[in-house]
Design a protein around this motif. Structure first.
Motif, mmCIF file in Angstrom:
data_model
loop_
_atom_site.group_PDB
_atom_site.id
_atom_site.type_symbol
_atom_site.label_atom_id
_atom_site.label_comp_id
_atom_site.label_asym_id
_atom_site.label_seq_id
_atom_site.Cartn_x
_atom_site.Cartn_y
_atom_site.Cartn_z
ATOM 1 N N TYR A 64 17.009 53.380 32.174
ATOM 2 C CA TYR A 64 17.219 54.814 32.382
ATOM 3 C C TYR A 64 17.517 55.487 31.040
ATOM 4 N N PRO A 65 16.480 55.759 30.244
ATOM 5 C CA PRO A 65 16.702 56.308 28.905
ATOM 6 C C PRO A 65 17.432 57.653 28.906
ATOM 7 N N GLN A 66 17.329 58.394 29.967
ATOM 8 C CA GLN A 66 18.033 59.680 30.025
ATOM 9 C C GLN A 66 19.463 59.464 30.504
ATOM 10 N N THR A 67 19.655 59.373 31.812
ATOM 11 C CA THR A 67 21.006 59.187 32.350
ATOM 12 C C THR A 67 20.969 58.511 33.709
ATOM 13 N N ALA A 68 22.065 57.895 34.037
ATOM 14 C CA ALA A 68 22.329 57.428 35.398
ATOM 15 C C ALA A 68 23.612 58.142 35.811
ATOM 16 N N THR A 69 23.614 58.724 36.997
ATOM 17 C CA THR A 69 24.770 59.504 37.442
ATOM 18 C C THR A 69 25.221 59.086 38.832
ATOM 19 N N ILE A 70 26.475 59.380 39.105
ATOM 20 C CA ILE A 70 27.023 59.225 40.446
ATOM 21 C C ILE A 70 27.620 60.576 40.822
ATOM 22 N N THR A 71 27.200 61.088 41.965
ATOM 23 C CA THR A 71 27.713 62.365 42.457
ATOM 24 C C THR A 71 28.561 62.090 43.691
ATOM 25 N N PHE A 72 29.811 62.524 43.631
ATOM 26 C CA PHE A 72 30.735 62.388 44.748
ATOM 27 C C PHE A 72 30.855 63.746 45.422
ATOM 28 N N ARG A 73 30.840 63.731 46.756
ATOM 29 C CA ARG A 73 30.938 64.986 47.513
ATOM 30 C C ARG A 73 31.930 64.817 48.670
ATOM 31 N N ASP A 74 32.541 65.929 49.021
ATOM 32 C CA ASP A 74 33.399 65.989 50.209
ATOM 33 C C ASP A 74 33.057 67.291 50.909
ATOM 34 N N ASP A 75 32.318 67.185 52.019
ATOM 35 C CA ASP A 75 31.907 68.398 52.728
ATOM 36 C C ASP A 75 32.863 68.766 53.859
ATOM 37 N N GLY A 76 34.025 68.142 53.902
ATOM 38 C CA GLY A 76 34.993 68.400 54.959
ATOM 39 C C GLY A 76 34.810 67.481 56.158
ATOM 40 N N GLN A 77 33.608 67.002 56.364
ATOM 41 C CA GLN A 77 33.323 66.075 57.459
ATOM 42 C C GLN A 77 33.317 64.631 56.973
ATOM 43 N N ALA A 78 32.767 64.433 55.769
ATOM 44 C CA ALA A 78 32.651 63.072 55.225
ATOM 45 C C ALA A 78 32.659 63.120 53.705
ATOM 46 N N ARG A 79 33.115 62.029 53.134
ATOM 47 C CA ARG A 79 33.047 61.844 51.682
ATOM 48 C C ARG A 79 31.854 60.943 51.401
ATOM 49 N N THR A 80 31.017 61.362 50.459
ATOM 50 C CA THR A 80 29.796 60.625 50.175
ATOM 51 C C THR A 80 29.606 60.455 48.668
ATOM 52 N N TYR A 81 28.681 59.577 48.316
ATOM 53 C CA TYR A 81 28.256 59.421 46.929
ATOM 54 C C TYR A 81 26.744 59.295 46.915
ATOM 55 N N GLU A 82 26.157 59.613 45.780
ATOM 56 C CA GLU A 82 24.732 59.408 45.541
ATOM 57 C C GLU A 82 24.586 58.965 44.090
ATOM 58 N N MET A 83 23.933 57.843 43.891
ATOM 59 C CA MET A 83 23.704 57.320 42.548
ATOM 60 C C MET A 83 22.235 57.543 42.211
ATOM 61 N N THR A 84 21.974 58.261 41.116
ATOM 62 C CA THR A 84 20.605 58.589 40.719
ATOM 63 C C THR A 84 20.398 58.266 39.239
ATOM 64 N N ALA A 85 19.126 58.203 38.857
ATOM 65 C CA ALA A 85 18.769 57.989 37.456
ATOM 66 C C ALA A 85 17.632 58.932 37.101
ATOM 67 N N ARG A 86 17.706 59.463 35.897
ATOM 68 C CA ARG A 86 16.654 60.348 35.390
ATOM 69 C C ARG A 86 15.880 59.580 34.319
ATOM 70 N N SER A 87 14.570 59.528 34.499
ATOM 71 C CA SER A 87 13.735 58.804 33.536
ATOM 72 C C SER A 87 13.317 59.747 32.408
ATOM 73 N N SER A 88 12.651 59.210 31.412
ATOM 74 C CA SER A 88 12.259 60.014 30.258
ATOM 75 C C SER A 88 11.250 61.100 30.612
ATOM 76 N N ASP A 89 10.490 60.930 31.700
ATOM 77 C CA ASP A 89 9.545 61.969 32.109
ATOM 78 C C ASP A 89 10.210 63.051 32.969
ATOM 79 N N GLY A 90 11.517 62.914 33.207
ATOM 80 C CA GLY A 90 12.260 63.938 33.946
ATOM 81 C C GLY A 90 12.373 63.678 35.438
ATOM 82 N N SER A 91 11.680 62.673 35.943
ATOM 83 C CA SER A 91 11.768 62.392 37.377
ATOM 84 C C SER A 91 13.118 61.748 37.703
ATOM 85 N N VAL A 92 13.578 62.021 38.924
ATOM 86 C CA VAL A 92 14.868 61.501 39.375
ATOM 87 C C VAL A 92 14.627 60.467 40.469
ATOM 88 N N THR A 93 15.267 59.318 40.332
ATOM 89 C CA THR A 93 15.168 58.241 41.312
ATOM 90 C C THR A 93 16.527 58.037 41.952
#
Length: 164
Positions: A64-93
């Motif tokens: 992941y030459p750009q970044t790998a991220t973890i996003t934590f959320r709390d929408d009041g109903q549930a706490r969640t996470y999403e782990m993503t990676a951005r490649s050099s072409d800008g696409s997110v996986t």
């Protein structure tokens, strides 16, 4: 018999007071966990990934030459996470997603793609960063982030706010 009534009332009053303190204490601990999670809410870049077995930094940079991220959320109903990676072409996986549980103070459990065994971390804030130390489930986490790397019980991860 005359002495029984005041002793009984005294013991009953003491038990009620103790119960009240326990309830307030439990609520205080839950509030502390909620407060910690509120600070964590948002997107974080995986700044460092360290362990005793492998050079995870080099593997992360090559995957992941750009970044790998973890996003934590709390929408009041549930706490969640999403782990993503951005490649050099800008696409997110999307690498992983699921639910977050807070079983005790400064302990966070991630479920989802880690169904066989949730990933449990001990965590704490250091200035604007948050440092995670794996408690259990390193194999599942590493397999989602860096496939075929194995497990490492000394795994530590430092996250910084996205954009820093």
């Amino acid at each position: 018999m005359n002495l029984f009534r005041p002793v009984f009332l005294g013991v009953a009053g003491a038990l009620l007071c103790a119960g009240g303190f326990l309830l307030v204490g439990c609520d205080g601990a839950g509030s502390k966990r909620d407060s910690f999670y509120e600070r964590l809410d948002g997107s974080w870049t995986i700044e460092r990934l360290e362990g005793g077995r492998s050079d995870y930094e080099a593997r992360l940079d090559s995957l992941y030459p750009q970044t790998a991220t973890i996003t934590f959320r709390d929408d009041g109903q549930a706490r969640t996470y999403e782990m993503t990676a951005r490649s050099s072409d800008g696409s997110v996986t999307k690498l992983a997603e699921g639910f977050v549980e807070l079983p005790s103070d400064k302990v966070l459990r991630m479920t989802g793609v880690f169904r066989q065994r949730p990933v449990t971390w001990k965590y704490g804030f250091e200035a604007s960063r948050v440092r995670f130390r794996v408690y259990s489930g390193s194999h599942a986490f590493l397999n989602a982030l860096i496939p075929a790397v194995g497990r490492d019980q000394s795994l530590e991860m430092t996250l910084s706010p996205e954009g820093n």
